[in-house]
Design a protein around this motif. Structure first.
Motif, PDB file in Angstrom:
ATOM      1  N   GLN A 117       9.979   2.827 -16.957  1.00 43.35           N
ATOM      2  CA  GLN A 117       8.518   3.294 -17.172  1.00 43.35           C
ATOM      3  C   GLN A 117       8.117   3.836 -15.966  1.00 43.35           C
ATOM      4  OE1 GLN A 117       6.099   0.226 -18.411  1.00 43.35           O
ATOM      5  NE2 GLN A 117       4.202   1.469 -18.815  1.00 43.35           N
ATOM      6  N   GLN A 118       7.498   5.075 -15.926  1.00 40.63           N
ATOM      7  CA  GLN A 118       6.716   5.740 -15.065  1.00 40.63           C
ATOM      8  C   GLN A 118       5.482   4.707 -14.254  1.00 40.63           C
ATOM      9  OE1 GLN A 118       5.891   9.786 -15.020  1.00 40.63           O
ATOM     10  NE2 GLN A 118       4.423   9.898 -13.306  1.00 40.63           N
ATOM     11  N   LEU A 119       5.535   4.542 -13.202  1.00 42.38           N
ATOM     12  CA  LEU A 119       4.595   3.928 -12.837  1.00 42.38           C
ATOM     13  C   LEU A 119       3.138   4.906 -12.126  1.00 42.38           C
ATOM     14  CD1 LEU A 119       6.001   1.352 -10.080  1.00 42.38           C
ATOM     15  CD2 LEU A 119       5.569   1.035 -12.366  1.00 42.38           C
ATOM     16  N   ASP A 120       1.952   4.720 -12.709  1.00 46.84           N
ATOM     17  CA  ASP A 120       0.778   5.417 -12.373  1.00 46.84           C
ATOM     18  C   ASP A 120       0.420   5.343 -10.799  1.00 46.84           C
ATOM     19  OD1 ASP A 120       0.540   6.312 -14.918  1.00 46.84           O
ATOM     20  OD2 ASP A 120      -0.466   4.539 -15.480  1.00 46.84           O
ATOM     21  N   PHE A 121       0.679   4.069 -10.263  1.00 50.88           N
ATOM     22  CA  PHE A 121       0.435   3.961  -9.003  1.00 50.88           C
ATOM     23  C   PHE A 121       1.366   2.802  -8.128  1.00 50.88           C
ATOM     24  CE2 PHE A 121      -1.852   0.990 -11.445  1.00 50.88           C
ATOM     25  CZ  PHE A 121      -1.547  -0.287 -11.014  1.00 50.88           C
ATOM     26  N   ILE A 122       1.596   2.961  -6.885  1.00 50.92           N
ATOM     27  CA  ILE A 122       2.469   1.941  -6.178  1.00 50.92           C
ATOM     28  C   ILE A 122       1.485   1.007  -5.756  1.00 50.92           C
ATOM     29  CG2 ILE A 122       4.269   1.503  -4.230  1.00 50.92           C
ATOM     30  CD1 ILE A 122       5.143   3.429  -6.621  1.00 50.92           C
ATOM     31  N   LEU A 123       0.490   1.245  -4.889  1.00 45.97           N
ATOM     32  CA  LEU A 123      -0.326   0.245  -4.335  1.00 45.97           C
ATOM     33  C   LEU A 123      -1.452   0.056  -5.375  1.00 45.97           C
ATOM     34  CD1 LEU A 123      -1.348  -1.065  -1.832  1.00 45.97           C
ATOM     35  CD2 LEU A 123      -2.676   0.823  -1.246  1.00 45.97           C
ATOM     36  N   HIS A 124      -2.131  -1.113  -5.827  1.00 49.70           N
ATOM     37  CA  HIS A 124      -3.043  -1.281  -6.608  1.00 49.70           C
ATOM     38  C   HIS A 124      -4.309  -0.472  -6.502  1.00 49.70           C
ATOM     39  CE1 HIS A 124      -6.151  -3.104  -9.149  1.00 49.70           C
ATOM     40  NE2 HIS A 124      -5.169  -4.060  -9.607  1.00 49.70           N
ATOM     41  N   PRO A 125      -4.746   0.471  -7.452  1.00 48.68           N
ATOM     42  CA  PRO A 125      -5.685   1.363  -7.224  1.00 48.68           C
ATOM     43  C   PRO A 125      -7.021   1.023  -6.676  1.00 48.68           C
ATOM     44  CG  PRO A 125      -5.571   1.198  -9.570  1.00 48.68           C
ATOM     45  CD  PRO A 125      -4.353   0.362  -8.869  1.00 48.68           C
ATOM     46  N   ILE A 185      -7.255  -1.691  -4.400  1.00 47.32           N
ATOM     47  CA  ILE A 185      -6.935  -2.056  -3.314  1.00 47.32           C
ATOM     48  C   ILE A 185      -6.939  -0.678  -2.395  1.00 47.32           C
ATOM     49  CG2 ILE A 185      -5.260  -2.803  -1.664  1.00 47.32           C
ATOM     50  CD1 ILE A 185      -6.636  -5.001  -2.802  1.00 47.32           C
ATOM     51  N   GLU A 186      -6.353   0.314  -2.914  1.00 47.17           N
ATOM     52  CA  GLU A 186      -6.143   1.944  -2.234  1.00 47.17           C
ATOM     53  C   GLU A 186      -7.525   2.237  -1.989  1.00 47.17           C
ATOM     54  OE1 GLU A 186      -3.804   5.888  -2.782  1.00 47.17           O
ATOM     55  OE2 GLU A 186      -3.377   4.298  -3.804  1.00 47.17           O
ATOM     56  N   SER A 187      -8.488   2.034  -2.821  1.00 52.22           N
ATOM     57  CA  SER A 187      -9.835   2.550  -2.792  1.00 52.22           C
ATOM     58  C   SER A 187     -10.294   1.652  -1.594  1.00 52.22           C
ATOM     59  CB  SER A 187     -10.543   2.338  -3.922  1.00 52.22           C
ATOM     60  OG  SER A 187     -10.117   3.237  -4.986  1.00 52.22           O
ATOM     61  N   TYR A 188     -10.239   0.482  -1.579  1.00 51.09           N
ATOM     62  CA  TYR A 188     -10.836  -0.465  -0.561  1.00 51.09           C
ATOM     63  C   TYR A 188     -10.436  -0.135   0.821  1.00 51.09           C
ATOM     64  CZ  TYR A 188     -10.736  -4.258   2.738  1.00 51.09           C
ATOM     65  OH  TYR A 188     -10.882  -4.880   3.888  1.00 51.09           O
ATOM     66  N   LEU A 189      -9.098   0.366   0.869  1.00 53.65           N
ATOM     67  CA  LEU A 189      -8.508   0.629   2.268  1.00 53.65           C
ATOM     68  C   LEU A 189      -9.147   2.010   2.591  1.00 53.65           C
ATOM     69  CD1 LEU A 189      -4.656  -0.565   1.969  1.00 53.65           C
ATOM     70  CD2 LEU A 189      -6.491  -1.281   3.299  1.00 53.65           C
ATOM     71  N   ALA A 190      -9.255   3.033   1.686  1.00 54.52           N
ATOM     72  CA  ALA A 190      -9.498   4.249   1.819  1.00 54.52           C
ATOM     73  C   ALA A 190     -10.948   4.345   2.528  1.00 54.52           C
ATOM     74  CB  ALA A 190      -9.516   5.204   0.703  1.00 54.52           C
ATOM     75  N   ARG A 191     -11.615   3.578   1.920  1.00 50.01           N
ATOM     76  CA  ARG A 191     -13.283   3.597   2.623  1.00 50.01           C
ATOM     77  C   ARG A 191     -13.309   2.893   3.890  1.00 50.01           C
ATOM     78  NH1 ARG A 191     -14.114   0.742  -2.741  1.00 50.01           N
ATOM     79  NH2 ARG A 191     -14.279  -1.068  -1.559  1.00 50.01           N
ATOM     80  N   THR A 192     -12.359   2.282   4.458  1.00 46.10           N
ATOM     81  CA  THR A 192     -12.287   1.916   5.847  1.00 46.10           C
ATOM     82  C   THR A 192     -11.568   2.896   6.864  1.00 46.10           C
ATOM     83  OG1 THR A 192      -9.853   0.891   5.787  1.00 46.10           O
ATOM     84  CG2 THR A 192     -11.651  -0.630   4.993  1.00 46.10           C
ATOM     85  N   THR A 230      12.581   1.228   8.070  1.00 47.22           N
ATOM     86  CA  THR A 230      11.906   0.422   6.729  1.00 47.22           C
ATOM     87  C   THR A 230      11.274   1.401   6.056  1.00 47.22           C
ATOM     88  OG1 THR A 230      10.467  -1.572   6.556  1.00 47.22           O
ATOM     89  CG2 THR A 230       9.824   0.071   8.249  1.00 47.22           C
ATOM     90  N   ILE A 231      10.687   0.922   4.837  1.00 47.36           N
ATOM     91  CA  ILE A 231       9.887   1.548   4.149  1.00 47.36           C
ATOM     92  C   ILE A 231       8.377   0.769   3.938  1.00 47.36           C
ATOM     93  CG2 ILE A 231       9.360   2.474   1.663  1.00 47.36           C
ATOM     94  CD1 ILE A 231      12.348   3.064   1.578  1.00 47.36           C
ATOM     95  N   ILE A 232       7.253   1.619   4.171  1.00 47.70           N
ATOM     96  CA  ILE A 232       5.971   0.908   3.895  1.00 47.70           C
ATOM     97  C   ILE A 232       5.448   1.511   2.725  1.00 47.70           C
ATOM     98  CG2 ILE A 232       3.904   0.734   4.937  1.00 47.70           C
ATOM     99  CD1 ILE A 232       4.983   1.377   7.614  1.00 47.70           C
ATOM    100  N   PRO A 233       5.240   0.271   1.566  1.00 48.85           N
ATOM    101  CA  PRO A 233       4.938   0.882   0.447  1.00 48.85           C
ATOM    102  C   PRO A 233       3.467   1.075   0.303  1.00 48.85           C
ATOM    103  CG  PRO A 233       4.880  -1.420   0.649  1.00 48.85           C
ATOM    104  CD  PRO A 233       5.297  -0.930   1.599  1.00 48.85           C
ATOM    105  N   LEU A 234       2.893   2.130   0.861  1.00 49.14           N
ATOM    106  CA  LEU A 234       1.439   2.423   1.124  1.00 49.14           C
ATOM    107  C   LEU A 234       1.507   3.828   0.299  1.00 49.14           C
ATOM    108  CD1 LEU A 234      -1.303   2.150   2.410  1.00 49.14           C
ATOM    109  CD2 LEU A 234      -0.675   3.845   4.426  1.00 49.14           C
ATOM    110  N   ARG A 235       0.534   3.965  -0.730  1.00 45.01           N
ATOM    111  CA  ARG A 235       0.312   5.168  -1.320  1.00 45.01           C
ATOM    112  C   ARG A 235       1.707   5.242  -2.156  1.00 45.01           C
ATOM    113  NH1 ARG A 235       0.806  10.723  -0.873  1.00 45.01           N
ATOM    114  NH2 ARG A 235      -0.605  11.912  -2.232  1.00 45.01           N
ATOM    115  N   ASP A 236       2.602   6.316  -1.788  1.00 46.14           N
ATOM    116  CA  ASP A 236       3.776   6.648  -2.603  1.00 46.14           C
ATOM    117  C   ASP A 236       5.082   6.329  -1.996  1.00 46.14           C
ATOM    118  OD1 ASP A 236       5.176   7.409  -4.738  1.00 46.14           O
ATOM    119  OD2 ASP A 236       5.320   9.476  -4.259  1.00 46.14           O
TER     120      ASP A 236
END
Length: 214
Positions: free
Chosen positions: A3-11, A13-20, A199-205
């Motif tokens: 199944q295709q994932l619509d997001f990797i990071l919880h949206p 949480i991503e919005s919260y981080l983006a605001r910072t 290493t791979i950082i699971p940030l965004r994609d």
């Protein structure tokens, strides 16, 4: 197929981080608004800030981008490079090259920008010397080719970075397409190459980070 994932990071949480994330220059926001309007795939402020952090951490002076679009990630790199530093950007579009130069000028970073039009895997050998950072963000099927061309051009202690290495969850597909196979092969290469610590950082994609040890 998984199944295709619509997001990797919880949206949320991503919005919260983006605001910072604090933009150092309003040009970033202008480029982000454009990307949203045109559905253009930029790395976004979270990954952009991460790229800049790695550049600053290793004292980077030269960066080569394999795939630059209209210069968003390149501007993040340029924002932390010292005087005399240079971001070599590549894309097949002359229009994007001109637009990138315009954005860099507006941001006061035009002296750190050099845009080359054409195929990144061919253009990288045209620039003499080794790079402190090489950032791969081009056609996903060609990531392994990009890797093989990039590694000899990266200095010891330099960083090889790549975006979209989780590819919207398609790395879980049972029958991966050509782009996904490229990502999977690239991932195998960065982990199995003795010269690299990766290493791979699971940030965004998903962002891969590989330090060249020798």
């Amino acid at each position: 197929m998984a199944q295709q994932l619509d997001f990797i990071l919880h949206p949320e949480i991503e919005s919260y981080l983006a605001r910072t994330v604090q933009h150092k220059n309003p040009v970033f926001q202008e480029m982000e608004v454009r990307a949203g309007r045109e559905n253009f795939p930029i790395v976004g402020p979270l990954v952009g800030s991460l790229l800049a952090l790695f550049a600053k951490t290793i004292g980077a002076k030269t960066v080569f981008e394999m795939g630059s679009g209209y210069g968003y990630s390149g501007l993040w790199f340029a924002s932390v490079l010292p005087e005399g530093g240079k971001v070599f950007m590549t894309d097949g579009s002359k229009r994007y090259a001109e637009e990138a130069k315009s954005y860099f000028k507006k941001a006061g970073q035009e002296k750190k920008c050099e845009f080359r039009i054409g195929d990144a895997v061919e253009l990288i050998d045209e620039v003499p010397g080794l790079f402190d950072i090489i950032f791969i963000d081009m056609d996903k099927a060609r990531y392994p080719i990009g890797f093989r061309e990039a590694l000899p051009k990266l200095r010891k202690g330099g960083c090889l970075l790549a975006d979209n290495v989780l590819w919207f969850g398609h790395v879980l597909d049972r029958n991966p397409d050509e782009d996904t196979r490229g990502i999977l092969e690239f991932t195998r290469l960065i982990y199995e190459t003795p010269q690299l610590h990766s290493t791979i950082i699971p940030l965004r994609d998903g962002v891969s980070v590989s330090l060249k040890l020798a």
